[in-house]
Design a protein around this motif. Structure first.
Motif, PDB file in Angstrom:
ATOM      1  N   ALA A  63      61.393 -56.089  49.875  1.00  0.00           N
ATOM      2  CA  ALA A  63      60.491 -56.761  49.037  1.00  0.00           C
ATOM      3  C   ALA A  63      60.301 -58.484  48.930  1.00  0.00           C
ATOM      4  CB  ALA A  63      60.360 -56.476  47.764  1.00  0.00           C
ATOM      5  N   ARG A  67      59.066 -54.817  42.193  1.00  0.00           N
ATOM      6  CA  ARG A  67      58.104 -53.229  41.821  1.00  0.00           C
ATOM      7  C   ARG A  67      58.193 -52.928  40.978  1.00  0.00           C
ATOM      8  NH1 ARG A  67      58.807 -51.610  48.779  1.00  0.00           N
ATOM      9  NH2 ARG A  67      58.287 -49.968  47.169  1.00  0.00           N
ATOM     10  N   ALA A 121      54.254 -56.349  41.805  1.00  0.00           N
ATOM     11  CA  ALA A 121      53.384 -54.323  42.348  1.00  0.00           C
ATOM     12  C   ALA A 121      54.034 -53.573  42.362  1.00  0.00           C
ATOM     13  CB  ALA A 121      53.964 -54.266  44.458  1.00  0.00           C
ATOM     14  N   SER A 123      54.460 -49.395  43.289  1.00  0.00           N
ATOM     15  CA  SER A 123      55.233 -48.806  43.948  1.00  0.00           C
ATOM     16  C   SER A 123      54.750 -47.256  44.040  1.00  0.00           C
ATOM     17  CB  SER A 123      56.213 -49.395  44.669  1.00  0.00           C
ATOM     18  OG  SER A 123      57.197 -48.290  45.492  1.00  0.00           O
TER      19      SER A 123
END
Length: 175
Positions: A63, A67, A121, A123
């Motif tokens: 990563a 996430r 992010a 996910s």
């Protein structure tokens, strides 16, 4: 309640353990070995209704930013050997279980973290290793009031101080 994992496989350092240690004065924390039996014992010890939410942390070696995991899957990978060398015989976590989704406001948290200078992010894939395992069991235990955050390896962009600050902001937003 905040959890972090100890080092595993070839990872000599796990930032999730460091973050949990750093926030031990801010909230209840628990460091766990990357062992199925330890996760099972930990989850069974949590009193129902004691915590507003469980936030689990783990390392995602590829990563580039944290996430926020949306789903947990009732699956265990065939190659999911833990730190004790154990791979569960069954390929599921609970018999007849399905995919689970957090009830916590993942997209709102993503937006708020961005407004505070933290690019994160959302996910849909926590993997099928112990990160997914603890997340799945935490979602069951809390009736959906759990989340999993995959942390990137520590780097110039994501120093331990920055990761600790980001996780602290997530906790504050959920409080």
């Amino acid at each position: 309640l905040l959890t972090g994992y100890k080092p595993f496989m070839s990872n000599a350092c796990n930032p999730s353990e460091l973050v949990a240690d750093a926030l031990s004065d801010f909230c209840h924390t628990r460091g766990l070995d990357v062992v199925y039996g330890e996760v099972d014992a930990f989850i069974s010890e949590i009193p129902n209704g004691k915590y507003d939410a469980i936030i689990c942390l783990g390392l995602h070696g590829r990563a580039s930013k944290p996430r926020l995991e949306r789903y947990a899957y009732n699956e265990i990978s065939e190659s999911s050997r833990d730190n004790n060398g154990v791979t569960p015989k069954q390929r599921y976590i609970v018999k007849d279980g399905g995919t689970l989704e957090t009830v916590l406001p993942i997209f709102e948290l993503q937006r708020k973290m961005k407004s505070k200078g933290f690019e994160v992010a959302v996910s849909d894939d926590p993997g099928r290793y112990l990160c997914n395992y603890i997340y799945y069991l935490s979602l069951i235990k809390t009736m959906g009031k759990a989340m999993f955050i995959h942390l990137p390896p520590l780097s110039e962009d994501w120093s331990i101080d920055k990761v600790v600050s980001m996780v602290k902001e997530v906790i504050s937003e959920l409080a």
